[in-house]
Scaffold this motif. Structure first.
Motif, PDB file in Angstrom:
ATOM      1  N   TRP A  16       0.865  -1.181   0.000  1.00 43.56           N
ATOM      2  CA  TRP A  16       0.000   0.000   0.000  1.00 43.56           C
ATOM      3  C   TRP A  16       0.896   1.224   0.000  1.00 43.56           C
ATOM      4  O   TRP A  16       1.553   1.528   0.987  1.00 43.56           O
ATOM      5  CB  TRP A  16      -0.883  -0.042   1.241  1.00 43.56           C
ATOM      6  CG  TRP A  16      -1.837   1.103   1.413  1.00 43.56           C
ATOM      7  CD1 TRP A  16      -2.300   1.960   0.462  1.00 43.56           C
ATOM      8  CD2 TRP A  16      -2.461   1.495   2.641  1.00 43.56           C
ATOM      9  NE1 TRP A  16      -3.163   2.859   1.010  1.00 43.56           N
ATOM     10  CE2 TRP A  16      -3.286   2.600   2.346  1.00 43.56           C
ATOM     11  CE3 TRP A  16      -2.402   1.018   3.951  1.00 43.56           C
ATOM     12  CZ2 TRP A  16      -4.038   3.239   3.326  1.00 43.56           C
ATOM     13  CZ3 TRP A  16      -3.155   1.654   4.919  1.00 43.56           C
ATOM     14  CH2 TRP A  16      -3.958   2.754   4.619  1.00 43.56           C
ATOM     15  N   ASN A  17       0.929   1.926  -1.120  1.00 45.31           N
ATOM     16  CA  ASN A  17       1.759   3.125  -1.257  1.00 45.31           C
ATOM     17  C   ASN A  17       0.907   4.341  -0.914  1.00 45.31           C
ATOM     18  O   ASN A  17       0.051   4.750  -1.696  1.00 45.31           O
ATOM     19  CB  ASN A  17       2.312   3.231  -2.678  1.00 45.31           C
ATOM     20  CG  ASN A  17       3.369   4.311  -2.814  1.00 45.31           C
ATOM     21  OD1 ASN A  17       3.348   5.314  -2.097  1.00 45.31           O
ATOM     22  ND2 ASN A  17       4.304   4.121  -3.730  1.00 45.31           N
ATOM     23  N   LEU A  18       1.142   4.911   0.273  1.00 41.53           N
ATOM     24  CA  LEU A  18       0.335   6.047   0.716  1.00 41.53           C
ATOM     25  C   LEU A  18       0.545   7.278  -0.156  1.00 41.53           C
ATOM     26  O   LEU A  18      -0.368   8.088  -0.323  1.00 41.53           O
ATOM     27  CB  LEU A  18       0.672   6.386   2.168  1.00 41.53           C
ATOM     28  CG  LEU A  18       0.457   5.260   3.189  1.00 41.53           C
ATOM     29  CD1 LEU A  18       0.959   5.695   4.563  1.00 41.53           C
ATOM     30  CD2 LEU A  18      -0.999   4.866   3.248  1.00 41.53           C
ATOM     31  N   GLY A  19       1.743   7.415  -0.715  1.00 38.70           N
ATOM     32  CA  GLY A  19       2.036   8.578  -1.546  1.00 38.70           C
ATOM     33  C   GLY A  19       1.537   8.441  -2.971  1.00 38.70           C
ATOM     34  O   GLY A  19       1.348   9.441  -3.665  1.00 38.70           O
ATOM     35  N   LYS A  20       1.333   7.197  -3.408  1.00 34.23           N
ATOM     36  CA  LYS A  20       0.868   6.953  -4.768  1.00 34.23           C
ATOM     37  C   LYS A  20      -0.072   5.754  -4.758  1.00 34.23           C
ATOM     38  O   LYS A  20       0.283   4.666  -5.207  1.00 34.23           O
ATOM     39  CB  LYS A  20       2.053   6.698  -5.712  1.00 34.23           C
ATOM     40  CG  LYS A  20       1.683   6.682  -7.181  1.00 34.23           C
ATOM     41  CD  LYS A  20       2.909   6.474  -8.041  1.00 34.23           C
ATOM     42  CE  LYS A  20       2.543   6.455  -9.526  1.00 34.23           C
ATOM     43  NZ  LYS A  20       3.733   6.198 -10.383  1.00 34.23           N
ATOM     44  N   PRO A  21      -1.289   5.907  -4.204  1.00 36.74           N
ATOM     45  CA  PRO A  21      -2.222   4.776  -4.110  1.00 36.74           C
ATOM     46  C   PRO A  21      -2.648   4.286  -5.482  1.00 36.74           C
ATOM     47  O   PRO A  21      -2.599   5.021  -6.476  1.00 36.74           O
ATOM     48  CB  PRO A  21      -3.399   5.362  -3.329  1.00 36.74           C
ATOM     49  CG  PRO A  21      -3.306   6.834  -3.519  1.00 36.74           C
ATOM     50  CD  PRO A  21      -1.854   7.156  -3.653  1.00 36.74           C
ATOM     51  N   ASP A  22      -3.075   3.019  -5.536  1.00 32.80           N
ATOM     52  CA  ASP A  22      -3.445   2.429  -6.832  1.00 32.80           C
ATOM     53  C   ASP A  22      -4.794   2.920  -7.347  1.00 32.80           C
ATOM     54  O   ASP A  22      -5.142   2.675  -8.494  1.00 32.80           O
ATOM     55  CB  ASP A  22      -3.421   0.905  -6.763  1.00 32.80           C
ATOM     56  CG  ASP A  22      -4.367   0.325  -5.715  1.00 32.80           C
ATOM     57  OD1 ASP A  22      -5.402   0.956  -5.422  1.00 32.80           O
ATOM     58  OD2 ASP A  22      -4.079  -0.758  -5.194  1.00 32.80           O
ATOM     59  N   GLY A  23      -5.572   3.592  -6.496  1.00 38.05           N
ATOM     60  CA  GLY A  23      -6.803   4.231  -6.969  1.00 38.05           C
ATOM     61  C   GLY A  23      -8.061   3.432  -6.787  1.00 38.05           C
ATOM     62  O   GLY A  23      -9.166   3.978  -6.973  1.00 38.05           O
TER      63      GLY A  23
END
Length: 281
Positions: free
Chosen positions: A27-34
């Motif tokens: 889970w990338n908080l800065g670049k979420p998968d949407g």
């Protein structure tokens, strides 16, 4: 139990059933998968041949199928949409109409929950987290289940997670699965290994649960083709019941479509979030 370990903007999320790792997410908080994001969208084009519309959602175009609420919308229409499948494999996001009022211009209305909250909603148990700031973010929804643990990912879990980056995985009875990903499909080739003393049917039956576990851990999706080891056409049919049963434990409920003329077991698993190989790349 769910374990979450944060480093910078990246949160690694693992679900364990006993000592067995059953799901893994980044889970990338800065670049979420949407996935789950809600946007105001504007219809850019109607595509009858594709049974859907392209919808601008703020600098990006997503595809809204007629079956997901797009039918009847004309070019220029404003509509609230939710991302049902993230952009992946070189394609834009898949959309569905959201039951709320759109804004005045295309753009983000709110973010989706992310994989940790979604996992927590369908998996009971304690959630161990190694970051106080992340705990504060999760507390409104998960306060009673949260516990701080500086070693939420211990050495054993770290080793298993690291192995998910490799394009192969060990299987029971000395077999190995080799994974080749492509935009159109995923090919899984089974190597029986040397010195196995069981029949091909017994070996292939024994490795099915681990193959399906690896599919979930790596989030392999879309069309999946499995080339089982050394099976004659008539014998392959005996693998259908155990394979269907193992796939039935997958939360995405993939469909076993049968065996192709080339002998591949054909599986269709819904694309929602990007596969682990795409996230790592």
């Amino acid at each position: 139990m769910i374990r979450a370990s944060r480093r910078g903007d990246v949160v690694r999320v693992a679900r364990l059933e006993g000592d067995v790792l059953s799901e893994f997410w980044i889970w990338n908080l800065g670049k979420p998968d949407g996935v789950g994001d809600v946007y105001t969208g504007r219809v850019e084009a109607v595509l009858p041949a594709m049974a859907g519309r392209f919808v601008e959602i703020g600098g990006v175009a997503g595809f809204l199928p007629d079956s997901a609420g797009g039918k009847g919308l004309t070019v220029g229409s404003y509509v609230a949409v939710r991302v049902s499948r993230s952009a992946q494999g070189g394609k834009g996001p898949r959309l569905a109409v959201a039951n709320e009022e759109p804004g005045e211009r295309p753009g983000l209305l709110r973010r989706g929950e992310g994989p940790l909250l979604e996992l927590a909603a369908r998996a009971a148990g304690e959630i161990l987290v190694d970051d106080y700031a992340l705990m504060a973010q999760l507390r409104p929804r998960l306060a009673a289940r949260l516990r701080y643990d500086a070693k939420a990912f211990d050495a054993v879990l770290e080793d298993e997670v690291a192995g998910l980056a490799a394009p192969c995985a060990p299987l029971p009875l000395g077999a190995v699965m080799h994974i080749t990903t492509a935009p159109a499909a995923v090919l899984i080739d089974i190597d029986a290994g040397a010195g196995s003393e069981v029949s091909q049917l017994a070996l292939n039956t024994a490795i099915i649960p681990e193959i399906c576990r690896q599919i979930v851990l790596r989030n392999l999706s879309g069309g999946i083709l499995i080339d089982f080891a050394g099976m004659k056409p008539a014998a392959r049919l005996k693998l259908a019941p155990p394979l269907s049963a193992a796939l039935g434990r997958d939360f995405l409920m993939p469909e076993f479509l049968g065996f192709s003329h080339l002998g591949f077991a054909e599986i269709m698993r819904r694309r929602v979030r990007p596969g682990l190989h795409e996230v790592l790349r």
